[in-house]
Write an enzyme that holds these catalytic residues in place. Structure first.
Site, PDB file in Angstrom:
ATOM      1  N   ASP A 290       6.108   4.649   9.012  1.00 23.48           N
ATOM      2  CA  ASP A 290       4.660   4.821   9.113  1.00 23.48           C
ATOM      3  C   ASP A 290       3.992   3.479   9.398  1.00 23.48           C
ATOM      4  O   ASP A 290       4.612   2.415   9.299  1.00 23.48           O
ATOM      5  CB  ASP A 290       4.102   5.449   7.838  1.00 23.48           C
TER       6      ASP A 290
ATOM      7  N   TYR B 240      14.843   1.125  -3.545  1.00 21.27           N
ATOM      8  CA  TYR B 240      13.669   0.861  -2.713  1.00 21.27           C
ATOM      9  C   TYR B 240      12.615   1.923  -2.995  1.00 21.27           C
ATOM     10  O   TYR B 240      12.639   3.006  -2.422  1.00 21.27           O
ATOM     11  CB  TYR B 240      14.044   0.877  -1.224  1.00 21.27           C
TER      12      TYR B 240
ATOM     13  N   LYS C 192      15.940  -4.712   3.186  1.00 19.23           N
ATOM     14  CA  LYS C 192      15.285  -3.413   3.000  1.00 19.23           C
ATOM     15  C   LYS C 192      16.266  -2.277   3.269  1.00 19.23           C
ATOM     16  O   LYS C 192      16.284  -1.278   2.545  1.00 19.23           O
ATOM     17  CB  LYS C 192      14.076  -3.298   3.913  1.00 19.23           C
TER      18      LYS C 192
ATOM     19  N   ASP D 128       0.913   1.143   8.189  1.00 19.53           N
ATOM     20  CA  ASP D 128      -0.116   0.886   7.185  1.00 19.53           C
ATOM     21  C   ASP D 128      -1.302   0.242   7.887  1.00 19.53           C
ATOM     22  O   ASP D 128      -1.169  -0.823   8.510  1.00 19.53           O
ATOM     23  CB  ASP D 128       0.415  -0.033   6.089  1.00 19.53           C
TER      24      ASP D 128
ATOM     25  N   SER E  37       5.050  -3.249   6.707  1.00 16.48           N
ATOM     26  CA  SER E  37       6.209  -3.525   7.563  1.00 16.48           C
ATOM     27  C   SER E  37       5.818  -3.701   9.022  1.00 16.48           C
ATOM     28  O   SER E  37       6.417  -4.513   9.740  1.00 16.48           O
ATOM     29  CB  SER E  37       7.244  -2.403   7.424  1.00 16.48           C
TER      30      SER E  37
ATOM     31  N   ASP F 195      -1.009   5.572   7.285  1.00 20.65           N
ATOM     32  CA  ASP F 195      -1.661   5.411   5.988  1.00 20.65           C
ATOM     33  C   ASP F 195      -2.910   4.574   6.229  1.00 20.65           C
ATOM     34  O   ASP F 195      -2.816   3.387   6.562  1.00 20.65           O
ATOM     35  CB  ASP F 195      -0.747   4.708   4.983  1.00 20.65           C
TER      36      ASP F 195
END
Length: 750
Positions: free
Chosen positions: A120, A245, A236, A122, A109, A175
């Site tokens: 978070d 989701y 989303k 990624d 995202s 992450d």
């Protein structure tokens, strides 16, 4: 004699060369379905939609964005120092130490530009060939991060399908993946889209790299990035509100939704976000799964990595909802979807499609589309999964493991009941604040498959299934004392109050705005449909044998044996416990535990269903009773108002269900709640053939490619023609003939 100059003064008699019209650019594997742009009504609805998204808090502030950038800069410096230190320790030259480098890429995202507050980040760290994942990343870097004060909640997951290290850096969730590529020195301007980064690497590294490669490809394959981002943020948010989701639970995750929205943008390159949202649900309601959604042609390469291709891999033909990533090697990003979760998503798509139609007719506002799904008012029976650990750190890893396996419980129940008992895992966990120990709870809705014939006394005994699931869960490689799991069967009336936002159980008579609008529309069509109509025949209650139950409306105390019904296992946190865990307390008698079997008997005088417990023992292994009787009908004095369920009629035994399958048409209910609405839409004859192709052949990437008629090539066809011309208002382009407006029921009948 006339000179040449004189001749040149006369106008030329030859016609001017015709201007060549440039064909519209093709986005994706097919031509666009419509090149129509927004009209004034679409522009106004788009303003209202964007205003709603802002008011819903989907965008982070400038200060939060700046903090994320600072955290990423800090992370880049950490990994660069880590690689330099490893290079020095391994005896490389001073020049190599100076050139040693690692780079950070973002994906998900954040890379797509659709992240919200508290989301978070990624990230992918790419390092040189001599820095490996198993030891250098998960041990050396892990120890470095563990010693840093600004790092918290550090949790490595080395055995995941895509190995990851999770932590918070200055309060921002990260992450972090790692990929070691076949270069001694990593340049700062590394082009990750170049196929050369895949040379001489293993499959886990390919999966780690693909997140970034896919995100970059998606942004390149959409005609308008801004419209794509707004639409994706909107959908989303909708998916989270409606409980669909979660990739790990068998629904769709971020990359799945991104690919679906990107394909829609390719179909309608000139549409604005408000148009795209409506068309999203219309297109994917008619989509013939398991035909795949693809943004580009499948790219093969001599590198030989495994990739999604049902022509070569028979296992790929079993995937129910293929959503294919656009970067080599292409993969099915939605392989976790099961028949139960596909059913739930199909119902939600149908529900949203009908709401969007009312929004375009100015009957509803955008907030009606995003109403919270009332999961705990949609089923009669639930499985409650209590997850317990000694402390919060252990709970974090234990919870992640159990959550990743809940999808297997869904598949096992479908297997052991031959698909007759359907599961709806809810992708949210709950915590009882009154309990002092580390724990969380998940719930799964249970219902009989719609259309199944009810046999008198039929039960679903899933105790062995749950025992098998618990055995799998307890094989966790990193199990510690105190980690435990309890699975129990609870009925709707036993749902604990802490799962509700207000802390108390909402009345099932509460109706949402969309439900009220549905009933209003129903009353306009027929006065007899109104719940309070004087012409409405009284609803009579029936027993399991079909006989009518007569009696006084005055209730009488039940004389059945009393049993302890624990909504959630009572946790006793003992500091002196050897395992330090919270143990549920159940009623246990001496001797060999026997099985509880409930039979529902109708109290004729009280006019109510009374559960009769034939034996008063409960085992710790299963929690509450794990047998589900098809005669378990909760009697309600006003069935029309039994649930709100956001616009879905909740008839007790409605067969309204849509379960897509390969080679079959949509199954539409013949129940009383089904309405055939031929007036809402008009058909444009110029595109009727394409609409018919949609119904006959499926979607754009080749019909029935997973069925018996497997094709040699995934040939795109221009079949999808369910579109709306904005210039002609709502419903001016062709849709499916004889559109069936079907209010789907999510009511459990298990």
């Amino acid at each position: 004699m006339v000179g040449s100059d004189s001749l040149s003064s006369f106008p030329s008699l030859s016609p001017p060369p015709a201007e060549k019209k440039q064909p519209p650019k093709q986005w994706g594997v097919t031509k666009p379905l419509s090149l129509a742009g927004p009209i004034d009504a679409d522009i106004q609805r788009n303003r209202e939609l964007e205003k709603f998204l802002v008011e819903s808090g989907l965008y982070e502030s400038a200060e939060e964005s700046a903090k994320r950038e600072a955290v990423l800069a800090r992370l880049k410096q950490i990994v660069k120092d880590w690689v330099k230190e490893l290079t020095r320790l391994r005896g490389y030259t001073d020049q190599m130490v100076e050139d040693a480098n690692a780079v950070i890429f973002t994906f998900g995202s954040y890379r797509l530009g659709v992240h919200g507050p508290f989301a978070d980040i990624d990230t992918l760290c790419i390092g040189p060939s001599y820095v490996n994942r198993e030891e250098d990343f998960f041990f050396v870097l892990h120890d470095i991060l563990a010693k840093m004060e600004e790092v918290s909640e550090l949790h490595p997951v080395p055995d995941a399908h895509v190995p990851v290290m999770k932590f918070k850096l200055d309060g921002i969730s990260i992450d972090l993946l790692y990929a070691s590529i076949s270069l001694l020195v990593i340049p700062d301007d590394l082009d990750i889209s170049n196929i050369s980064v895949l040379y001489n690497i293993d499959e886990p590294t390919v999966r780690s790299l693909n997140g970034c490669r896919v995100a970059d490809q998606i942004l390149k394959l959409v005609p308008n990035v801004k419209n794509f981002r707004i639409t994706l943020q909107c959908l989303k948010f909708w998916a989270k509100r409606r409980g669909v989701y979660s990739n790990v639970m068998g629904f769709l995750g971020g990359v799945n939704w991104a690919i679906l929205v990107a394909r829609l943008c390719q179909f309608y390159p000139e549409a604005n976000p408000s148009m795209l949202v409506s068309r999203f649900f219309r297109v994917y309601t008619l989509w013939r799964w398991p035909n795949p959604v693809m943004l580009s042609e499948i790219e093969d390469n001599e590198l030989g990595f495994s990739m999604w291709d049902p022509r070569k891999n028979p296992w790929d033909r079993n995937h129910l909802m293929p959503i294919i990533t656009p970067a080599y090697p292409c993969m099915n990003s939605s392989y976790n979807v099961s028949s139960s979760t596909l059913r739930v998503m199909a119902e939600q798509f149908q529900f949203a499609k009908e709401i969007c139609e009312d929004i375009e007719l100015n009957k509803l506002q955008w907030n009606a589309l995003f109403e919270q799904y009332l999961f705990f008012e949609s089923y009669k029976n639930y499985l409650q999964v209590d997850i317990i650990a000694s402390d919060l750190d252990d709970l974090r890893s234990w919870r992640g493991w159990v959550e990743s396996r809940l999808r297997q419980l869904t598949l096992m129940i479908e297997r052991d009941t031959t698909g007759k008992l359907q599961c709806h895992p809810y992708p949210h966990d709950y915590v009882d604040s009154s309990k002092q120990c580390a724990h969380c709870v998940f719930f799964m809705g249970l219902q009989r498959k719609q259309g199944e014939v009810i046999q008198e006394g039929q039960q679903f005994d899933i105790r062995k299934t749950v025992d098998e699931f618990r055995h799998q869960i307890n094989s966790y490689m990193y199990w510690k004392p105190g980690m435990d799991i309890y699975v129990s069967h609870v009925r709707r009336k036993q749902i604990p109050s802490y799962v509700f936002p207000e802390g108390y159980k909402r009345s099932r008579h509460t109706r949402s705005l969309s439900q009220q609008q549905v009933e209003k529309n129903c009353s306009e069509c027929s006065e007899g449909c109104r719940p309070d109509s004087a012409e409405r025949a009284p609803k009579r209650k029936k027993g399991c044998d079909g006989s009518e139950v007569e009696g006084s409306p005055v209730k009488r105390p039940s004389i059945s044996p009393q049993r302890q019904v624990s909504v959630s296992p009572e946790f006793i946190c003992s500091r002196d416990s050897l395992r330090g865990s919270c143990s549920p307390v159940f009623e246990i008698t001496k001797g060999k535990p026997s099985v509880i079997e409930e039979s529902l008997r109708v109290n004729e005088m009280a006019k109510e269903v009374v559960p009769v417990v034939t034996e008063d023992v409960q085992t710790r292994s299963n929690g509450n009773d794990l047998q589900f009787d098809d005669c378990d009908k909760e009697m309600n004095p006003n069935p029309m108002h039994m649930q709100s369920n956001q616009g879905m009629h909740c008839t007790e035994f409605s067969d309204a269900s849509y379960i897509p399958s390969s080679g079959t048409s949509q199954q539409l209910s013949s129940s009383n709640s089904t309405e055939i609405d031929n007036e809402r839409f008009s058909l444009d004859r110029s595109s009727e053939d394409n609409a018919q192709l949609l119904m006959d052949n499926g979607c754009e990437n080749g019909a029935s490619i997973l069925g018996d008629g497997l094709r040699e090539k995934l040939e795109p066809n221009e079949a999808l023609a369910m579109v709306l011309k904005s210039g002609e208002g709502v419903g001016s382009e062709p849709v499916e003939k004889n559109v069936v407006s079907n209010r789907l029921s999510l009511t459990s009948t298990a």
